[in-house]
Design an enzyme around this catalytic site. Sequence first.
Site, PDB file in Angstrom:
ATOM      1  N   LEU A 192       0.869  -1.175   0.000  1.00 24.08           N
ATOM      2  CA  LEU A 192       0.000   0.000   0.000  1.00 24.08           C
ATOM      3  C   LEU A 192       0.905   1.225   0.000  1.00 24.08           C
ATOM      4  CD1 LEU A 192      -2.645   1.597   0.265  1.00 24.08           C
ATOM      5  CD2 LEU A 192      -2.500   1.263   2.744  1.00 24.08           C
ATOM      6  N   GLU A 193       0.750   2.061  -1.018  1.00 26.30           N
ATOM      7  CA  GLU A 193       1.544   3.280  -1.140  1.00 26.30           C
ATOM      8  C   GLU A 193       0.694   4.456  -0.647  1.00 26.30           C
ATOM      9  OE1 GLU A 193       4.447   5.206  -4.543  1.00 26.30           O
ATOM     10  OE2 GLU A 193       2.526   4.368  -5.183  1.00 26.30           O
ATOM     11  N   ILE A 194       1.022   4.973   0.523  1.00 23.16           N
ATOM     12  CA  ILE A 194       0.306   6.121   1.076  1.00 23.16           C
ATOM     13  C   ILE A 194       1.004   7.388   0.595  1.00 23.16           C
ATOM     14  CG2 ILE A 194      -0.196   7.374   3.216  1.00 23.16           C
ATOM     15  CD1 ILE A 194      -0.765   4.730   4.539  1.00 23.16           C
ATOM     16  N   THR A 242       6.025   4.414  -7.108  1.00 22.17           N
ATOM     17  CA  THR A 242       5.979   3.142  -7.845  1.00 22.17           C
ATOM     18  C   THR A 242       5.738   3.357  -9.331  1.00 22.17           C
ATOM     19  OG1 THR A 242       3.647   2.932  -7.200  1.00 22.17           O
ATOM     20  CG2 THR A 242       5.273   1.758  -5.862  1.00 22.17           C
TER      21      THR A 242
END
Length: 743
Positions: free
Chosen positions: A489-491, A527
């Site tokens: 999960l990229e916050i 990403t």
Amino acid sequence: MLALCLIVSLNCSLHQARTHVSYELKDDVAVVRLNDPTAKVNTLSLQMQSDLAEVMGEIWSNEAVKSAVFISSKPGCFIAGADINMIQSCQSSEEATRLSQEGQKMIDKIDKSPIPIIAAIHGSCLGGGLEFAIACQYRIATRSKNTVLGTPEVMLGLLPGAGGTQRLPQMVGLPDAFDMMLTGRRIRAEKAKKMGLVQQLVDPLGPGMKPAEERTIEYLEEVAVGVAKGIVDKKVPLTKEKSFKEKLQDRVMGLSLVRRKIYKTVSEKTQKQTRGLYPAPAKIIQSVQAGLEKGREAGYLAESENFGKLVMSQESKALIGLYHGQLACKKNRYGTPEKEVKTLGILGAGLMGTGIAQVSVDKGLITILKDTSEENISRGQDQIYRSLDTKVKRKSMTSFQRDIVMSNLSVQLDSTGFQNADMVVEAVFEDINLKHRVLKEVEEVTPPHCIFATNTSALSIKDIAAASKRPEKVIGMHYFSPVDKMQLLEIVITDETSKDTIAAASSVGIKQGKTVIVVKDCPGFYTNRCSIHVLVELLKMLQEGVGLDRLSDLGTSLGFPMGFPMVVDEVGHDVSLHSSQFMLSSYGSRYGGADTDVLEVLVERGFKGRKSGKGFYLYEKGKNYKKVNHEAVDILKKFPLTAPPSVSSDWDIQHRLMSRTVNEALLCLQEGVLRNPAEGDIGAVFALGFPPCIGGPFRFVDTFGADRLVSTMRRYEEVYGDPFTPCQLLLDYAKDPSKRFYN
């Protein structure tokens, strides 16, 4: 985790206070309790080792003690393995080999104990914990879902180093032992009993006057003490009479021809799966074979020497680095949020929204899934139910538990219940105007503390937050598809995002079982900034005439999970077209190189990738194999590019792809988009499929050499220009050979 050992002799006298191990006598049974007060789990740390040495010395010298029970006082953990830092401290393979040999000696003393020792297992019993347990004379385990047994050392590029490669095949048979050691698979208690890993199971207890875990441990201890007494009184046999089938299997395994066939089959299978990129599986097979064919002493020697070599391997260092990175990314570095997120609203019941709902209800979050389409809502609800029902069919969940989880979900076409939402995640179409509209609608019906999280993969969080009355409550939560399978999960945060909002978003992600990285807002975030370089360079190579199969093989031989062309098919050619154009407009010539017009033609022809059944390859539902789409290849030939032979070797093709991605990762750290190299490596491995055996872009620079990478990129830069211009951070590291991203 890996097994290791009591370095200090079991007979020596230690004068430091015991903090990790205690024991008491119950009649003639010594009940030894394990509990590391400094950690959530028990590991074979130096302190645990010295305490165990002292305790076992006292027990074995006490003639009144007729048997012993080992049990953990820590909920959910027997022994999770060794302290990995102890392994990493080894400066040579010889030192690591000695460490393994000390472990073998310690475990061998347990195996040859003058009194029977019972391992009472509740919770994780992994690596050294399992090696310790199978050396005991009897094992009891709880049927708890938290009780798992396994040898996950291979996941760290290592092997069981305290005799596990020798004892496990003798206990469960060669096929099952190889399966456990070569996959790192965790075994539940019921299967462990069928395999012969444990002799007895006990049911966990529910809550009463005390918490369920505490009651279960007390009950397990009571049963284990009874078994210990029964063994001494010869009322409980240490071994059971083997069935005719088991005796026949033993006779078959006694045939050298059969064993040789197993070694060959397993070796070929692991070679095919790992492509020789991971040395640990081959070393495990060698160690087992040495023991079975040449005797236990030869097996011990092979195990310890192979262990020593693996500890010093680059692959193990990379995998252990990722392990540490994962642990760090599963902790909330921003503290406890002011208000816990208990109710989660999700806007959009498409693939992403449904996936987010699926991983949320499963973890106990009250989840409201909203969509404007009744068909989408119904399909999303059915998908979540089917995913849970699959667990029921596999017996990892009961139908009652499935129904309880489903009760956490409500689906609707309006905003009912959103007045109680602590967080709303929008997963609507990638259109800034649409996202502004839903944000305003959400803020009208949600309480002031409610966080608005957008699942955008490219749009600026700052631009989205511009429409908000409380921009400090707006954050990006970039999930990856399929949500239930992808770990990352990229916050994404802006300068206005409050620390409490970040803490709450991190808390939700961790609760959903995600590995969380936090990055600063910029076009493409982290990403996508890296992944689009692979896409553009791949497209350029195809236009240069590099064949699909060659590109595919070169990707997998590096350690990527699938060939590069298949990655584009999985993403979708329409998505790839939009993303590459977006990044080119955002960052200019650094994202150039390919003629993206070819993607437009492919999309117009319906060649969108796997989702349309045809991209660079043709896909048939229910079939794993694929065929080259020659129509797509013919389209590529209409957009030809040229490449000099000096940059077209197999090695160059691989490193053109790698270097662009690695350089962008370093640029993200240079610009402050990334917080640290570890999160960059985690993001690359778990979102982009960067080879774990390499460890990520930052560890790649340490291993490959910054100066060597700069000279390689300069050679490509002469031909292709800006896409291969090294960033300043890479140049700085190249000037100073002592600079490394990891010590």
